[in-house]
Scaffold this motif. Structure first.
Motif, PDB file in Angstrom:
ATOM      1  N   TYR A  65      17.249 -16.209  -4.257  1.00  0.00           N
ATOM      2  CA  TYR A  65      18.122 -16.613  -3.145  1.00  0.00           C
ATOM      3  C   TYR A  65      18.761 -17.955  -3.520  1.00  0.00           C
ATOM      4  O   TYR A  65      18.336 -18.615  -4.480  1.00  0.00           O
ATOM      5  CB  TYR A  65      17.318 -16.741  -1.845  1.00  0.00           C
ATOM      6  N   SER A  72      17.795 -16.645   3.372  1.00  0.00           N
ATOM      7  CA  SER A  72      18.762 -15.796   4.077  1.00  0.00           C
ATOM      8  C   SER A  72      19.973 -15.479   3.197  1.00  0.00           C
ATOM      9  O   SER A  72      20.797 -14.654   3.566  1.00  0.00           O
ATOM     10  CB  SER A  72      19.239 -16.497   5.341  1.00  0.00           C
ATOM     11  N   TRP A  73      20.096 -16.145   2.043  1.00  0.00           N
ATOM     12  CA  TRP A  73      21.233 -15.881   1.145  1.00  0.00           C
ATOM     13  C   TRP A  73      20.698 -15.342  -0.181  1.00  0.00           C
ATOM     14  O   TRP A  73      20.500 -16.090  -1.123  1.00  0.00           O
ATOM     15  CB  TRP A  73      22.042 -17.155   0.915  1.00  0.00           C
TER      16      TRP A  73
END
Ligand code: SR1
Ligand code: MG
Length: 395
Positions: A65, A72-73
């Motif tokens: 990530y 969340s990415w």
């Protein structure tokens, strides 16, 4: 503890030590010191050394990530292989300008490299006022060799297409497409700027003439697979000292437009010039050295080639160099805008302590960025760029 090679897991300082012992970079009984020193947006970086020898290594591992945003990415681990492939490719042409790769592992998404802690990250050093007399010349040499030799100028059409496939990097390109070429020009939630800049930014979002030129530059980025480019050549991707320059972090490498890296490098020198007006002459000296070296090495490589009849055609070399320069200025403009109001900033501007000065400097960065995009065709030389910078800089 035995190291598990068959499953990806983010390293800890402890597991990084067992990995390097397992791989015989250190003896099993050696007392190894390991520190996680990664200060970039995406990866883990461990520096390992012992008190009893001069051995020092860097282990760089991709996280699944974007560290700057969080889990969340999600982000592909494949970038670790792209990065080490690119370092190895660059080393074929300019070995003195990249760190030596000693080991890589695709499953673990990591690369072990030569330690460069005797050098400084150029951005940090430039902010402190360190002097890098070879920086411009070295970056110019690097770009000329890499761009010429990985393009259709230096490879057969088949070899070039194979390389372009090897360096297909859609996930990381998407980050640039969004963060450099799209989000800063619209009201997007990745943008990040001080409320004092709101009025200016909202005005920028309304400028169709600017957006049209950015759309053209974005199309170049999406479609012009001229050569293997570094893809993120800012001053934080360069280690430097008075004598040495090393280019690191090519995880964004792919087949892209000739002028992209040059543009990013120029933009980041301009940020430093805005931060340190007293060093402006020196910084424009770097831009001058970069361009002069780039164009002279690129020209020599061009003239050495006797197989491609088009290379003897009057005007083709000048056209190629002029297009690279013009595109570079446009890309520099986009980089200046996105580093000022987009997701990923630069310390040159963000660490200006006095808030009024910081805001004024950011406003100037936006004005210069916009004008570079809009006037890139008129700014034909480094001297023109200097004159243009003075005109646009109210300080
Ligand atoms: C989510 S990554 C943000 C930025 O960091 C990298 O260094 C690239 O410049 C990218 O645009
Ligand atoms: Mg990076």
């Amino acid at each position: 503890m035995t190291f598990q090679f068959d499953v990806y897991k983010p390293l800890t300082e402890e597991s990084a030590i067992s990995l390097l012992k397992e791989l015989h970079f250190f003896a099993k009984n050696e007392h190894v010191t390991c520190r996680e020193i990664g200060d970039g947006n995406l990866n883990l970086v461990f520096q390992m050394s012992t008190h009893t020898s001069t051995k020092k290594w860097i282990v760089k591992q991709a996280l699944p990530y974007a560290k700057v945003v969080g889990e969340s990415w999600p982000l592909t681990l494949k970038r670790a292989k792209i990065e080490s492939d690119a370092l190895l490719q660059f080393a074929k042409f300019t070995p003195h300008l990249v760190p030596e790769v000693l080991y890589r592992n695709e499953t673990l998404a990591l690369t072990i490299m030569e330690d460069l802690s005797h050098l400084s990250i150029a951005r940090t050093g430039l902010i402190k006022g360190e002097s890098y007399p070879n920086l411009g010349k070295d970056i110019g040499t690097f770009l000329a060799h890499i761009l010429f030799k990985t393009s259709d100028l230096g490879l057969s059409p088949t070899e070039k297409k194979e390389k372009a496939q090897q360096f297909s990097n859609p996930e990381l390109c998407k980050i640039t497409e969004d963060l450099v070429f799209t989000d800063p020009f619209f009201d997007h939630d990745t943008n990040d700027f001080e409320p004092e800049l709101s009025e200016k930014v909202e005005q920028l979002w309304k400028e169709d003439e600017l957006k049209l030129e950015v759309a053209k530059l974005k199309r170049l980025f999406l479609t012009n697979g001229d050569a293997l480019i570094h893809g993120d050549l800012h001053t934080g991707s360069i280690f430097a000292s008075e004598h040495e320059t090393k280019i690191i972090d090519p995880e964004f490498a792919f087949y892209g437009p000739f002028g992209f890296d040059l543009g990013h490098f120029i933009a980041n020198l301009l940020f430093n010039a805005l931060r340190r007006p007293q060093a402006q002459t020196e910084l424009f000296g770097f831009i001058h050295d970069t361009w002069e070296t780039f164009s002279s090495v690129f020209t020599s490589l061009w003239k050495e080639d006797k197989n491609n009849p088009f290379l003897q055609v009057n005007g083709y070399l000048d056209y190629t160099l002029q297009t690279i320069w013009q595109d570079a200025l446009g890309f520099a403009g986009c980089e200046m805008i996105r580093r000022t109001i987009g997701l990923a900033h630069v310390a040159d501007l963000d660490t200006i302590e006095e808030s009024e000065l910081r805001i004024r400097t950011k406003e100037t960065a936006l004005d210069i960025g916009k004008s570079l995009v809009l006037n890139r065709v008129e700014i034909k030389t480094v001297q023109d760029l200097h004159d243009f910078y003075i005109e646009n800089n109210e300080f």
